[in-house]
Scaffold this motif. Structure first.
Motif, PDB file in Angstrom:
ATOM      1  N   SER A  56       6.065  -2.373   7.663  1.00 54.12           N
ATOM      2  CA  SER A  56       5.650  -1.502   6.573  1.00 54.12           C
ATOM      3  C   SER A  56       6.013  -2.124   5.235  1.00 54.12           C
ATOM      4  O   SER A  56       6.867  -3.016   5.150  1.00 54.12           O
ATOM      5  CB  SER A  56       6.334  -0.146   6.704  1.00 54.12           C
ATOM      6  N   SER A  57       5.355  -1.647   4.185  1.00 54.53           N
ATOM      7  CA  SER A  57       5.707  -2.118   2.841  1.00 54.53           C
ATOM      8  C   SER A  57       7.173  -1.824   2.542  1.00 54.53           C
ATOM      9  O   SER A  57       7.865  -2.630   1.918  1.00 54.53           O
ATOM     10  CB  SER A  57       4.823  -1.434   1.806  1.00 54.53           C
TER      11      SER A  57
ATOM     12  N   LYS B 262       8.422   6.912  -0.478  1.00 51.01           N
ATOM     13  CA  LYS B 262       7.566   6.404  -1.551  1.00 51.01           C
ATOM     14  C   LYS B 262       6.267   5.821  -0.991  1.00 51.01           C
ATOM     15  O   LYS B 262       5.184   6.018  -1.565  1.00 51.01           O
ATOM     16  CB  LYS B 262       8.320   5.345  -2.358  1.00 51.01           C
ATOM     17  N   GLU B 263       6.385   5.133   0.142  1.00 49.22           N
ATOM     18  CA  GLU B 263       5.184   4.573   0.760  1.00 49.22           C
ATOM     19  C   GLU B 263       4.241   5.689   1.203  1.00 49.22           C
ATOM     20  O   GLU B 263       3.017   5.602   1.010  1.00 49.22           O
ATOM     21  CB  GLU B 263       5.578   3.701   1.948  1.00 49.22           C
ATOM     22  N   ASP B 264       4.784   6.744   1.785  1.00 54.78           N
ATOM     23  CA  ASP B 264       3.958   7.875   2.222  1.00 54.78           C
ATOM     24  C   ASP B 264       3.251   8.555   1.056  1.00 54.78           C
ATOM     25  O   ASP B 264       2.145   9.104   1.213  1.00 54.78           O
ATOM     26  CB  ASP B 264       4.809   8.891   2.971  1.00 54.78           C
ATOM     27  N   LEU B 265       3.860   8.514  -0.119  1.00 54.25           N
ATOM     28  CA  LEU B 265       3.253   9.107  -1.313  1.00 54.25           C
ATOM     29  C   LEU B 265       2.255   8.175  -1.978  1.00 54.25           C
ATOM     30  O   LEU B 265       1.624   8.537  -2.976  1.00 54.25           O
ATOM     31  CB  LEU B 265       4.347   9.481  -2.324  1.00 54.25           C
ATOM     32  N   GLY B 266       2.113   6.960  -1.433  1.00 58.20           N
ATOM     33  CA  GLY B 266       1.198   5.995  -2.007  1.00 58.20           C
ATOM     34  C   GLY B 266       1.751   5.224  -3.183  1.00 58.20           C
ATOM     35  O   GLY B 266       1.004   4.500  -3.862  1.00 58.20           O
ATOM     36  N   LEU B 267       3.046   5.338  -3.421  1.00 59.41           N
ATOM     37  CA  LEU B 267       3.641   4.695  -4.592  1.00 59.41           C
ATOM     38  C   LEU B 267       3.789   3.192  -4.420  1.00 59.41           C
ATOM     39  O   LEU B 267       3.927   2.461  -5.411  1.00 59.41           O
ATOM     40  CB  LEU B 267       5.004   5.311  -4.898  1.00 59.41           C
TER      41      LEU B 267
ATOM     42  N   ASN C 260       5.690  13.214  -9.098  1.00 60.75           N
ATOM     43  CA  ASN C 260       5.256  13.075  -7.714  1.00 60.75           C
ATOM     44  C   ASN C 260       6.142  13.790  -6.705  1.00 60.75           C
ATOM     45  O   ASN C 260       5.917  13.684  -5.497  1.00 60.75           O
ATOM     46  CB  ASN C 260       5.117  11.592  -7.344  1.00 60.75           C
TER      47      ASN C 260
ATOM     48  N   ASP D 141       1.565   1.203  -2.875  1.00 62.99           N
ATOM     49  CA  ASP D 141       0.284   0.615  -2.520  1.00 62.99           C
ATOM     50  C   ASP D 141      -0.006  -0.685  -3.260  1.00 62.99           C
ATOM     51  O   ASP D 141      -0.687  -1.576  -2.734  1.00 62.99           O
ATOM     52  CB  ASP D 141      -0.856   1.605  -2.800  1.00 62.99           C
ATOM     53  N   ASP D 142       0.488  -0.808  -4.486  1.00 66.55           N
ATOM     54  CA  ASP D 142       0.159  -1.978  -5.312  1.00 66.55           C
ATOM     55  C   ASP D 142       1.261  -3.024  -5.318  1.00 66.55           C
ATOM     56  O   ASP D 142       1.228  -3.969  -6.116  1.00 66.55           O
ATOM     57  CB  ASP D 142      -0.128  -1.530  -6.746  1.00 66.55           C
TER      58      ASP D 142
ATOM     59  N   LYS E 161      -0.394  14.913  -1.606  1.00 63.77           N
ATOM     60  CA  LYS E 161       0.440  13.714  -1.734  1.00 63.77           C
ATOM     61  C   LYS E 161       1.473  13.880  -2.857  1.00 63.77           C
ATOM     62  O   LYS E 161       1.652  13.013  -3.711  1.00 63.77           O
ATOM     63  CB  LYS E 161      -0.400  12.460  -1.945  1.00 63.77           C
TER      64      LYS E 161
END
Length: 375
Positions: free
Chosen positions: A40-41, A366-371, A168, A373-374, A212
């Motif tokens: 995972s990230s 944070k990954e689950d919230l899409g934070l 968030n 992604d970048d 999210k």
């Protein structure tokens, strides 16, 4: 119920003998046997972090209108900010959104940006007309007017408002229950029985997950009719069975719905740990982990509150909170406490394994919230 009562008896016996289960019993923080491309990230980021960066991620820093600092973000690497009402009072919509975005930009790892927007007596944003024509109503009032669907709609509207500002995480819903309208916590509760409260908690978590935005179930193991721990010590003398058959149920419903965080109370719950507040008790954390099978982020209530002072056994209070099993620490004293936790790791008072497990949970949130992604 019998199984749970027997299990807590074992916890109490171990506590009496000075033997506590290790808070980091959930397994290794990352699996080196997993190929890098499949990790995972969160796991990849964890491997690249220094001790100081890891410990910083374990802090949700309380900020007011003047204490947020982009320089401090770069220096201390906090996992997130918790904004209080005066931050919003001193700004309009555009300037608040701009400030929050600037803090995110200053952080190498995207931050949890949190508020307490429960509705009713606890509203940090909507109490000001610049953000909403009227404050959000208390959950109990929403329920009386619109039932469970009204609560779902309320959760969606709160989430949209907060997300539009760059927030968030909303530290809600309140899982606590009491039947006495004179109790401190009553205005913040649904004001209904355990079944209806459990349904409320589940519904709110579902709506927040769909948007999210992070939620936090509070205040474990259940506040009941206790005094305000912001201003003093609260001791709860109820039986463990009372928690199993009552207070735990809304938390269990929220966990089953996928809540990413549980916030610990500062109440001393004598049937679980007669000597320490829940937030500083290994035994209470172990009950949450083992009995309620919660494997995500455990967050302290504010460590500056009066009800938790004097229970850290001579340690820095943040060190005591980490040793109790918390993953994320809510505090304004991060400049003192982050170095104290780092030193505790270096002197083997806290294991690096435990730090890694907590930081991985925070990063996974944070990954689950899409934070992430970048990144």
């Amino acid at each position: 119920m019998r199984k749970r009562i027997i299990a807590v008896a074992a916890f109490v016996i171990l506590a009496g003998a000075g033997l506590f289960l290790v808070p980091g019993m959930l397994g290794a923080a990352s699996d080196d046997s997993v190929p890098a491309e499949q990790q995972s990230s969160a796991a990849k980021i964890l491997k690249s972090m220094t001790l100081e960066e890891k410990v910083g991620q374990m802090f949700l820093v309380c900020v007011s209108s003047s204490t947020a600092s982009k320089d401090d973000i770069a220096a201390y690497h906090p996992g997130g900010y918790l904004f209080f009402a005066d931050f919003f009072k001193s700004r309009d919509w555009d300037s608040a959104k701009e400030a929050i975005a600037s803090y995110q930009k200053a952080s190498a790892i995207p931050m949890l940006m949190a508020v307490d927007e429960e509705g009713g007596t606890v509203v940090r944003v909507s109490k000001f007309p610049a953000y909403r024509p009227a404050p959000f109503d208390a959950p109990g009032d929403v329920y009386k007017r619109g039932g469970l669907e009204g609560l779902r709609a309320d959760a969606r509207e709160k989430s949209d408002l907060l997300l539009s500002l760059g927030i968030n995480v909303n530290l809600a819903p309140v899982c606590d229950m009491t039947e006495d309208k004179e109790d401190f916590i009553y205005p913040r509760t649904l004001g209904q029985d355990k079944g209806k409260t459990a349904d409320y908690v589940s519904a709110v978590v579902e709506e927040m997950n769909a948007k999210k935005i992070g939620s936090a179930l509070k205040h474990f193991p259940g506040y009941g009719g206790n005094a305000d721990t912001h201003t003093g010590i609260a001791v709860d003398h109820r039986s463990y069975e009372a928690f199993v058959s009552g207070d735990f149920l809304p938390f269990e419903a929220g966990i089953a719905a996928g809540a990413p965080c549980v916030l610990m109370s500062h109440n001393i719950v004598s049937c679980m740990d007669a000597d320490k507040p829940a937030s500083l008790s290994q035994n209470v954390h172990n009950i949450l982990r083992k009995e309620l099978a919660f494997d995500k982020v455990i967050l302290t209530d504010d460590l500056s509150m009066e009800g938790v002072q004097g229970y850290c056994g001579g340690d820095n209070i943040a060190v005591a909170a980490v040793n109790a099993g918390n993953d994320l620490l809510c505090t304004a004293d991060y400049k003192e406490q982050i170095p104290a936790v780092c030193q505790a790791v270096k002197s083997d008072k806290i294991s690096m394994e435990q730090i890694d497990q907590s930081v991985l949970r925070v990063l996974q949130w944070k990954e689950d919230l899409g934070l992430l992604d970048d990144i």
